[in-house]
Design a protein around this motif. Structure first.
Motif, PDB file in Angstrom:
ATOM      1  N   UNK A 103       0.959  -1.253  -0.016  1.00 25.50           N
ATOM      2  CA  UNK A 103       0.062  -0.022  -0.086  1.00 25.50           C
ATOM      3  C   UNK A 103       0.949   1.385  -0.119  1.00 25.50           C
ATOM      4  N   UNK A 104       1.988   1.146   0.805  1.00 29.30           N
ATOM      5  CA  UNK A 104       2.700   2.522   0.914  1.00 29.30           C
ATOM      6  C   UNK A 104       3.569   2.718  -0.423  1.00 29.30           C
ATOM      7  N   UNK A 105       4.071   1.583  -0.938  1.00 27.42           N
ATOM      8  CA  UNK A 105       4.772   1.499  -2.149  1.00 27.42           C
ATOM      9  C   UNK A 105       3.942   2.400  -3.374  1.00 27.42           C
ATOM     10  N   UNK A 106       2.768   1.639  -3.199  1.00 27.69           N
ATOM     11  CA  UNK A 106       1.769   2.013  -4.162  1.00 27.69           C
ATOM     12  C   UNK A 106       1.286   3.646  -4.388  1.00 27.69           C
ATOM     13  N   UNK A 107       1.047   3.812  -2.878  1.00 22.28           N
ATOM     14  CA  UNK A 107       0.715   5.325  -2.782  1.00 22.28           C
ATOM     15  C   UNK A 107       1.932   6.291  -3.155  1.00 22.28           C
ATOM     16  N   UNK A 108       3.172   5.857  -2.742  1.00 26.82           N
ATOM     17  CA  UNK A 108       4.378   6.920  -3.109  1.00 26.82           C
ATOM     18  C   UNK A 108       4.851   6.656  -4.685  1.00 26.82           C
ATOM     19  N   UNK A 109       4.604   5.694  -5.195  1.00 29.95           N
ATOM     20  CA  UNK A 109       5.305   5.511  -6.578  1.00 29.95           C
ATOM     21  C   UNK A 109       4.078   5.868  -7.858  1.00 29.95           C
ATOM     22  N   UNK A 110       2.710   5.290  -7.076  1.00 29.81           N
ATOM     23  CA  UNK A 110       1.728   5.689  -8.359  1.00 29.81           C
ATOM     24  C   UNK A 110       0.834   6.871  -8.256  1.00 29.81           C
ATOM     25  N   UNK A 111       0.102   6.575  -6.931  1.00 27.65           N
ATOM     26  CA  UNK A 111      -0.802   7.548  -6.505  1.00 27.65           C
ATOM     27  C   UNK A 111      -0.333   9.032  -6.533  1.00 27.65           C
ATOM     28  N   UNK A 112       0.534   9.302  -5.447  1.00 27.97           N
ATOM     29  CA  UNK A 112       1.335  10.406  -5.313  1.00 27.97           C
ATOM     30  C   UNK A 112       1.732  11.178  -6.725  1.00 27.97           C
ATOM     31  N   UNK A 113       2.525  10.708  -7.579  1.00 26.58           N
ATOM     32  CA  UNK A 113       2.896  11.441  -8.874  1.00 26.58           C
ATOM     33  C   UNK A 113       1.568  11.305  -9.653  1.00 26.58           C
ATOM     34  N   UNK A 114       0.771  10.771  -9.674  1.00 29.54           N
ATOM     35  CA  UNK A 114      -0.606  10.952 -10.565  1.00 29.54           C
ATOM     36  C   UNK A 114      -1.490  11.968 -10.114  1.00 29.54           C
ATOM     37  N   UNK A 115      -1.381  12.371  -8.701  1.00 34.11           N
ATOM     38  CA  UNK A 115      -2.293  13.345  -8.032  1.00 34.11           C
ATOM     39  C   UNK A 115      -1.190  14.819  -8.013  1.00 34.11           C
ATOM     40  N   UNK A 116       0.192  14.436  -8.365  1.00 34.38           N
ATOM     41  CA  UNK A 116       0.849  15.997  -8.285  1.00 34.38           C
ATOM     42  C   UNK A 116       0.408  17.155  -8.782  1.00 34.38           C
ATOM     43  N   UNK A 117      -0.150  17.132 -10.206  1.00 29.33           N
ATOM     44  CA  UNK A 117      -0.625  18.456 -10.385  1.00 29.33           C
ATOM     45  C   UNK A 117      -1.664  19.055  -9.550  1.00 29.33           C
ATOM     46  N   UNK A 118      -2.666  18.248  -9.241  1.00 37.49           N
ATOM     47  CA  UNK A 118      -3.743  18.736  -8.158  1.00 37.49           C
ATOM     48  C   UNK A 118      -3.045  19.065  -6.943  1.00 37.49           C
ATOM     49  N   UNK A 119      -2.089  18.582  -6.582  1.00 39.39           N
ATOM     50  CA  UNK A 119      -1.511  18.939  -5.222  1.00 39.39           C
ATOM     51  C   UNK A 119      -0.902  20.217  -5.393  1.00 39.39           C
ATOM     52  N   UNK A 120       0.014  20.559  -6.528  1.00 40.69           N
ATOM     53  CA  UNK A 120       0.437  21.741  -6.833  1.00 40.69           C
ATOM     54  C   UNK A 120      -0.527  22.729  -7.011  1.00 40.69           C
ATOM     55  N   UNK A 121      -1.665  22.500  -7.733  1.00 43.31           N
ATOM     56  CA  UNK A 121      -2.760  23.334  -7.713  1.00 43.31           C
ATOM     57  C   UNK A 121      -3.527  23.886  -6.323  1.00 43.31           C
ATOM     58  N   UNK A 122      -3.452  22.777  -5.370  1.00 42.99           N
ATOM     59  CA  UNK A 122      -4.168  22.956  -4.116  1.00 42.99           C
ATOM     60  C   UNK A 122      -3.013  23.698  -3.431  1.00 42.99           C
ATOM     61  N   UNK A 123      -1.756  23.786  -3.526  1.00 41.06           N
ATOM     62  CA  UNK A 123      -0.811  24.486  -2.753  1.00 41.06           C
ATOM     63  C   UNK A 123      -0.863  25.787  -3.092  1.00 41.06           C
ATOM     64  N   UNK A 124      -1.600  26.386  -4.095  1.00 41.38           N
ATOM     65  CA  UNK A 124      -1.812  27.760  -4.304  1.00 41.38           C
ATOM     66  C   UNK A 124      -2.509  28.427  -3.395  1.00 41.38           C
ATOM     67  N   UNK A 125      -3.169  27.660  -2.216  1.00 36.25           N
ATOM     68  CA  UNK A 125      -3.714  28.475  -1.163  1.00 36.25           C
ATOM     69  C   UNK A 125      -2.701  29.298  -0.403  1.00 36.25           C
TER      70      UNK A 125
END
Length: 191
Positions: A103-125
Motif C-alpha cells: 500500500x505504501x509503495x503504491x501510494x508513493x510511486x503511483x498515487x502521489x505522482x498522478x495526483x501531483x498536478x492537483x497537489x501543486x494546484x491546491x498548494x496555491x492556497x
C-alpha cells in the motif's frame, strides 16, 4: 505564516481527499463538510474560530493564525485534489498491487505522482493565506500582527509610498507563485 499554513493544508488536504475518495464514497455529508470552510464567508469562519479558541481557552498568537489559515486552506486543497482523483485511472493502483507492491509503495510511486498536478494546484492556497486579513484579524494576538494587519493599520493614517510598495510586493509574489505553480503542474502532467 502563509508558507507554514500552505504546507500543513497541502499535506492534510491531500490525505483527506484520498481518504474521502476511497472510504466515503456513499456518504455525502463528509465531502460537504470538507469544503465548508471554503464556502463560508471569511467573517463567519473567523468568528467561529475565535469562539472555538475562547471555548478551549487557547491564547491567541501566531499559532492560532497558523491553525486558522490551515483550516481555511484545507478546504481548497481537498476540493482540488478530489477533482484530480476523479480523473485518475484506478487500474494503475490495482496493477501496482497485483505486481506485489504494498500500500505504501503504491501510494508513493503511483498515487502521489498522478495526483501531483492537483497537489501543486491546491498548494496555491499560499496566495490566499498570504493576503488573508479577516481571519488573521480575529485570530491573531495583539503582539503578533501579520502583514495584512500591518498594512491595514498603516492605511488608517493615509496611503503612503510604503503601503504602495508593500502592495506591489504582495501582488508580485502572488503572480510569481501562480506562474511557477502552473509551470510545475505542466511538468508533472507531462511526466
Amino acid at each position: 505564516m502563509a508558507a507554514g499554513a500552505t504546507a500543513l493544508s497541502t499535506v492534510l488536504g491531500t490525505l483527506l481527499a484520498v481518504g474521502l475518495a476511497r472510504h466515503a464514497s456513499r456518504s455525502r455529508l463528509l465531502p460537504a463538510l470538507s469544503v465548508l470552510p471554503a464556502v463560508l464567508p471569511d467573517i463567519v469562519l473567523a468568528i467561529g474560530l475565535l469562539a472555538f479558541y475562547s471555548l478551549v481557552s487557547a491564547t491567541l498568537g501566531l499559532h492560532s493564525v497558523l491553525l486558522a489559515h490551515t483550516v481555511f486552506g484545507l478546504a481548497f486543497v481537498t476540493a482540488v485534489v478530489r477533482t484530480r482523483i476523479a480523473h485518475v485511472d484506478p487500474s494503475l493502483e490495482e496493477a501496482s498491487r497485483d505486481l506485489g507492491a504494498g500500500e505504501v509503495t503504491t501510494f508513493l510511486r503511483i498515487t502521489l505522482p498522478t495526483l501531483a498536478p492537483g497537489i501543486v494546484a491546491g498548494a496555491l492556497t499560499f496566495t490566499l493565506s498570504l493576503d488573508e486579513f479577516v481571519i488573521a484579524f480575529f485570530t491573531a494576538g495583539p503582539k503578533d500582527p501579520t502583514l495584512p494587519i500591518v498594512i491595514y493599520s498603516m492605511i488608517r493614517f493615509g496611503v503612503t509610498p510604503e503601503i504602495n510598495a508593500l502592495a506591489t510586493l504582495l501582488l508580485a509574489v502572488s503572480f510569481t507563485v501562480v506562474i511557477a505553480a502552473q509551470r510545475v503542474s505542466r511538468l508533472t502532467e507531462a511526466l
